[in-house]
Design a protein around this motif. Structure first.
Motif, PDB file in Angstrom:
ATOM      1  N   PRO A  69       7.724  -7.181  -7.410  1.00  0.00           N
ATOM      2  CA  PRO A  69       6.496  -6.308  -6.995  1.00  0.00           C
ATOM      3  C   PRO A  69       6.344  -5.951  -5.556  1.00  0.00           C
ATOM      4  O   PRO A  69       6.126  -4.926  -5.269  1.00  0.00           O
ATOM      5  CB  PRO A  69       5.421  -7.260  -7.500  1.00  0.00           C
ATOM      6  N   SER A  70       6.312  -6.863  -4.672  1.00  0.00           N
ATOM      7  CA  SER A  70       5.979  -6.409  -3.275  1.00  0.00           C
ATOM      8  C   SER A  70       6.987  -5.538  -2.708  1.00  0.00           C
ATOM      9  O   SER A  70       6.618  -4.515  -1.991  1.00  0.00           O
ATOM     10  CB  SER A  70       5.771  -7.457  -2.294  1.00  0.00           C
ATOM     11  N   ALA A  71       8.082  -5.757  -2.815  1.00  0.00           N
ATOM     12  CA  ALA A  71       9.144  -4.889  -2.174  1.00  0.00           C
ATOM     13  C   ALA A  71       9.499  -3.610  -2.802  1.00  0.00           C
ATOM     14  O   ALA A  71       9.398  -2.538  -2.014  1.00  0.00           O
ATOM     15  CB  ALA A  71      10.539  -5.583  -2.371  1.00  0.00           C
ATOM     16  N   SER A  72       9.209  -3.516  -4.130  1.00  0.00           N
ATOM     17  CA  SER A  72       9.399  -2.303  -4.715  1.00  0.00           C
ATOM     18  C   SER A  72       8.081  -1.283  -4.447  1.00  0.00           C
ATOM     19  O   SER A  72       8.116   0.098  -4.545  1.00  0.00           O
ATOM     20  CB  SER A  72       9.302  -2.469  -6.181  1.00  0.00           C
ATOM     21  N   LYS A  73       6.903  -1.848  -4.254  1.00  0.00           N
ATOM     22  CA  LYS A  73       5.670  -1.134  -3.962  1.00  0.00           C
ATOM     23  C   LYS A  73       5.975  -0.443  -2.491  1.00  0.00           C
ATOM     24  O   LYS A  73       5.886   0.867  -2.215  1.00  0.00           O
ATOM     25  CB  LYS A  73       4.468  -1.863  -3.705  1.00  0.00           C
ATOM     26  N   ARG A  74       6.704  -1.145  -1.715  1.00  0.00           N
ATOM     27  CA  ARG A  74       6.854  -0.689  -0.316  1.00  0.00           C
ATOM     28  C   ARG A  74       7.838   0.613  -0.410  1.00  0.00           C
ATOM     29  O   ARG A  74       7.914   1.562   0.381  1.00  0.00           O
ATOM     30  CB  ARG A  74       7.340  -1.642   0.692  1.00  0.00           C
ATOM     31  N   ILE A  75       8.867   0.260  -1.254  1.00  0.00           N
ATOM     32  CA  ILE A  75      10.068   1.385  -1.507  1.00  0.00           C
ATOM     33  C   ILE A  75       9.570   2.452  -2.067  1.00  0.00           C
ATOM     34  O   ILE A  75       9.713   3.606  -1.492  1.00  0.00           O
ATOM     35  CB  ILE A  75      11.069   0.733  -2.298  1.00  0.00           C
ATOM     36  N   ALA A  76       8.789   2.426  -3.006  1.00  0.00           N
ATOM     37  CA  ALA A  76       8.009   3.409  -3.931  1.00  0.00           C
ATOM     38  C   ALA A  76       7.055   4.226  -2.787  1.00  0.00           C
ATOM     39  O   ALA A  76       7.067   5.426  -2.811  1.00  0.00           O
ATOM     40  CB  ALA A  76       7.192   3.090  -4.793  1.00  0.00           C
ATOM     41  N   ASP A  77       6.411   3.379  -1.799  1.00  0.00           N
ATOM     42  CA  ASP A  77       5.575   4.332  -1.085  1.00  0.00           C
ATOM     43  C   ASP A  77       6.241   5.164  -0.238  1.00  0.00           C
ATOM     44  O   ASP A  77       6.125   6.172   0.183  1.00  0.00           O
ATOM     45  CB  ASP A  77       4.522   3.522  -0.348  1.00  0.00           C
ATOM     46  N   ARG A  78       7.421   4.727   0.366  1.00  0.00           N
ATOM     47  CA  ARG A  78       8.282   5.161   1.254  1.00  0.00           C
ATOM     48  C   ARG A  78       9.044   6.454   0.703  1.00  0.00           C
ATOM     49  O   ARG A  78       8.882   7.614   1.384  1.00  0.00           O
ATOM     50  CB  ARG A  78       9.269   4.422   2.142  1.00  0.00           C
ATOM     51  N   MET A  79       9.414   6.145  -0.588  1.00  0.00           N
ATOM     52  CA  MET A  79      10.040   7.348  -1.283  1.00  0.00           C
ATOM     53  C   MET A  79       9.356   8.619  -1.383  1.00  0.00           C
ATOM     54  O   MET A  79       9.688   9.615  -1.379  1.00  0.00           O
ATOM     55  CB  MET A  79      10.874   6.982  -2.357  1.00  0.00           C
ATOM     56  N   HIS A  80       7.993   8.162  -1.661  1.00  0.00           N
ATOM     57  CA  HIS A  80       6.678   9.061  -1.926  1.00  0.00           C
ATOM     58  C   HIS A  80       6.750  10.066  -0.614  1.00  0.00           C
ATOM     59  O   HIS A  80       6.566  11.214  -0.609  1.00  0.00           O
ATOM     60  CB  HIS A  80       5.619   8.596  -2.410  1.00  0.00           C
ATOM     61  N   GLU A  81       6.474   9.298   0.609  1.00  0.00           N
ATOM     62  CA  GLU A  81       6.359   9.919   1.724  1.00  0.00           C
ATOM     63  C   GLU A  81       7.319  11.180   2.133  1.00  0.00           C
ATOM     64  O   GLU A  81       7.264  12.090   2.411  1.00  0.00           O
ATOM     65  CB  GLU A  81       6.425   8.857   2.808  1.00  0.00           C
ATOM     66  N   LEU A  82       8.715  10.425   1.784  1.00  0.00           N
ATOM     67  CA  LEU A  82       9.915  11.374   1.932  1.00  0.00           C
ATOM     68  C   LEU A  82       9.921  12.412   0.840  1.00  0.00           C
ATOM     69  O   LEU A  82      10.320  13.647   1.447  1.00  0.00           O
ATOM     70  CB  LEU A  82      11.074  10.526   1.902  1.00  0.00           C
ATOM     71  N   ALA A  83       9.584  12.306  -0.159  1.00  0.00           N
ATOM     72  CA  ALA A  83       9.452  13.303  -1.175  1.00  0.00           C
ATOM     73  C   ALA A  83       8.429  14.472  -0.814  1.00  0.00           C
ATOM     74  O   ALA A  83       8.946  15.596  -0.833  1.00  0.00           O
ATOM     75  CB  ALA A  83       9.077  12.911  -2.446  1.00  0.00           C
TER      76      ALA A  83
END
Length: 99
Positions: A69-83
């Protein structure tokens, strides 16, 4: 990254998406599907594939939340920023230099 490399990465991530869908029918990739761009569409621009990769990465990370849960949230947030960043670049490119 060259366009061919981005398309290869897009294909790899698409395979991960399909694997998630096969393992869990509740997993939805609606934002990615709304883009209507697949790795096989080589005529799409380099920037469009890059944007699709970030959107797909975000949704894969969200699908991973049951595993980590914690790592995937950070990854999802960063991917959203890049998108969002690549989407803005696509919209601001009047000469379509990313083709």
């Amino acid at each position: 990254m060259h366009k061919e490399e981005l398309i290869a990465l897009h294909q790899f991530m698409y395979s991960i998406k399909e694997s998630f869908e096969n393992e869990n029918s509740n997993v939805v990739f609606s934002e990615y599907e709304a883009l209507k761009i697949k790795p096989t569409q080589v005529h799409k621009s380099k920037m469009e594939h890059k944007h699709a990769i970030f959107v797909l990465g975000q949704e894969i990370a969200q699908a991973m939340k049951d595993v980590e849960p914690s790592a995937s949230k950070r990854i999802a947030d960063r991917m959203h920023e890049l998108a969002l960043k690549t989407e803005k670049e696509i919209e601001e490119d009047p000469d379509n230099k990313y083709l």
